[in-house]
Design a protein around this motif. Sequence first.
Motif, mmCIF file in Angstrom:
data_model
loop_
_atom_site.group_PDB
_atom_site.id
_atom_site.type_symbol
_atom_site.label_atom_id
_atom_site.label_comp_id
_atom_site.label_asym_id
_atom_site.label_seq_id
_atom_site.Cartn_x
_atom_site.Cartn_y
_atom_site.Cartn_z
ATOM 1 N N ALA A 197 -5.554 12.445 6.390
ATOM 2 C CA ALA A 197 -5.581 11.102 5.666
ATOM 3 C C ALA A 197 -5.258 10.976 4.333
ATOM 4 N N LEU A 198 -5.669 11.777 3.517
ATOM 5 C CA LEU A 198 -5.319 12.040 2.104
ATOM 6 C C LEU A 198 -3.953 12.010 1.845
ATOM 7 N N TRP A 199 -3.248 13.121 2.613
ATOM 8 C CA TRP A 199 -1.664 12.928 2.276
ATOM 9 C C TRP A 199 -0.945 11.642 2.859
ATOM 10 N N ASP B 206 -10.660 8.554 13.961
ATOM 11 C CA ASP B 206 -9.339 8.857 13.403
ATOM 12 C C ASP B 206 -8.563 7.918 12.890
ATOM 13 N N THR B 207 -8.512 6.730 13.651
ATOM 14 C CA THR B 207 -7.892 5.533 13.180
ATOM 15 C C THR B 207 -8.213 5.059 12.131
ATOM 16 N N ALA B 208 -9.643 4.988 11.944
ATOM 17 C CA ALA B 208 -10.104 4.283 10.707
ATOM 18 C C ALA B 208 -10.382 5.159 9.670
ATOM 19 N N LEU B 209 -10.266 6.623 9.707
ATOM 20 C CA LEU B 209 -10.387 7.487 8.425
ATOM 21 C C LEU B 209 -9.480 7.071 7.391
ATOM 22 N N LEU B 210 -8.221 7.129 7.320
ATOM 23 C CA LEU B 210 -7.306 6.622 6.335
ATOM 24 C C LEU B 210 -7.883 5.412 5.468
ATOM 25 N N GLU B 211 -8.103 4.257 6.252
ATOM 26 C CA GLU B 211 -8.758 3.192 5.548
ATOM 27 C C GLU B 211 -10.210 3.482 4.777
ATOM 28 N N ALA B 212 -10.978 4.421 5.606
ATOM 29 C CA ALA B 212 -12.394 4.821 5.054
ATOM 30 C C ALA B 212 -12.166 5.544 3.620
ATOM 31 N N VAL B 213 -10.971 6.292 3.643
ATOM 32 C CA VAL B 213 -10.865 7.197 2.622
ATOM 33 C C VAL B 213 -10.342 6.330 1.312
ATOM 34 N N LYS B 214 -9.441 5.461 1.526
ATOM 35 C CA LYS B 214 -8.791 4.623 0.635
ATOM 36 C C LYS B 214 -9.926 3.575 0.118
ATOM 37 N N SER B 215 -10.909 3.190 0.890
ATOM 38 C CA SER B 215 -12.046 2.249 0.363
ATOM 39 C C SER B 215 -12.872 3.143 -0.588
ATOM 40 N N LYS B 216 -13.152 4.539 -0.268
ATOM 41 C CA LYS B 216 -13.900 5.250 -0.908
ATOM 42 C C LYS B 216 -13.123 5.555 -2.254
ATOM 43 N N LEU B 217 -12.084 5.691 -2.512
ATOM 44 C CA LEU B 217 -11.390 6.047 -3.795
ATOM 45 C C LEU B 217 -11.031 4.554 -4.497
#
Length: 447
Positions: A24-26, A134-145
Amino acid sequence: MLTDTGTVLVVDDKEEDGLRISSALWKAGLPVVFVQYDEAKLVDARPLAGGVRVVFMDIELSGKGLATNAHYAFQQVVTALQKLLPTENGPWALISWSSNDDHAEAMFKFVRERLSGTDLPVAFGRLDKEAVNDTALLEAVKSKLDGIDAVRCLIGWEHAVRRAVASVLHGLACTAEKGGDTGFLDGRLRNLLLELATAEAGKAQLSGMEVTALYRLLSRLLADRLDASDAPSCALGTPSHEPQVQDEEGREVWRCQINTMLNLDLNPGSVTSPGALFDVSTQKEQTLPSDLDSTKKRETFIRGNYLDTATSDRKAVSKACRLYWLDITPPCDHANGKVIWRRFVLVCRVPWQFRDHIWRLDRETDKKEVGRLCRDNLYRSPVCADESERFILLVNADLQITIRTDAVTAQLGPPSMRLRELLMADWMGWIGRHITRRGHIGLLLPL
């Protein structure tokens, strides 16, 4: 060394979970390093080479559960952080990544109690493995950063530096490619680096690669590339309403510490270079000029050349001040090793509490003319601070000396401080203008 640099560190004992969030981070465009936790291997682990800005940490690294082993699990987290983060890492944020998300606050409290100073995270966040698919993980990571403004700004700057480095290296490769049609690019690139190092060091021949000279030149190319590049977006939000320092005195000290960060290096190491400051009081008296070869003489000298001390406390003031030799040898002469005599100018460190004595006193009104130094041959630094006090540095352009290059180390010892490049350039410009002035004549008329 080429594979362990990254902005984001992911630590998890399960490879599947660690790779999941790394992916997700990549996709978010961030360089990431995944470390699969193993207690036995961690003993011999070395810190990451690159500065880490965000750590995604699994709370439960041992697989033994948190119900009865929370203290042990939290200690594993602290040990992993201490082992993996570089000593001079810089600010970073800690985000828990766990199926035991309800233990996150307890883990954060444990980390705060056992880490201190710059080793502490500047921000904390939580990410529940079970609640994020898995679908929402990328958006969750972005929101945290996105919620970590300062760290996100630094990540943007680091990315700009990496792009600038890549641009400089590309320019080197293009130039090397034009350096002849014999041999492979690696050989032509090596010849180019040797040519650059030779030119920077000012020598006809080099015994191997002079890395210091080469790095100095490449750093200038990098700074120029950064200045010419588009600045990354960096929204820091609104200032915090919580006071960073409790009182005005504390805020002033903090501002002085910022001045120090920008203008002085308080840990210059043992290498002598232009801008290095050498404490006169630590030098052998027989090597000093006669005006400075005793404590009493130095105090008298300070009062006569740096201060307006027409007050009863003048001896206490000069006793609290300190003299330094400042190396003002031109950098190019210093680098090429051709200098027989090194040039120095005398600098006085004045504690902030005695700042009234650096200004000119109007004898008619008996008031200090703040902003006008007591002598025309003086120039001052911003107010700085070290662990003991706040202070100002005063340079006297008329007090210069030369010392044989081969005697500098033995006579002066290691430097105590070093002026950073911009302050040093400002001082050198002023010293040059002062010692080359011709003066002029004009008749004063009433205004």
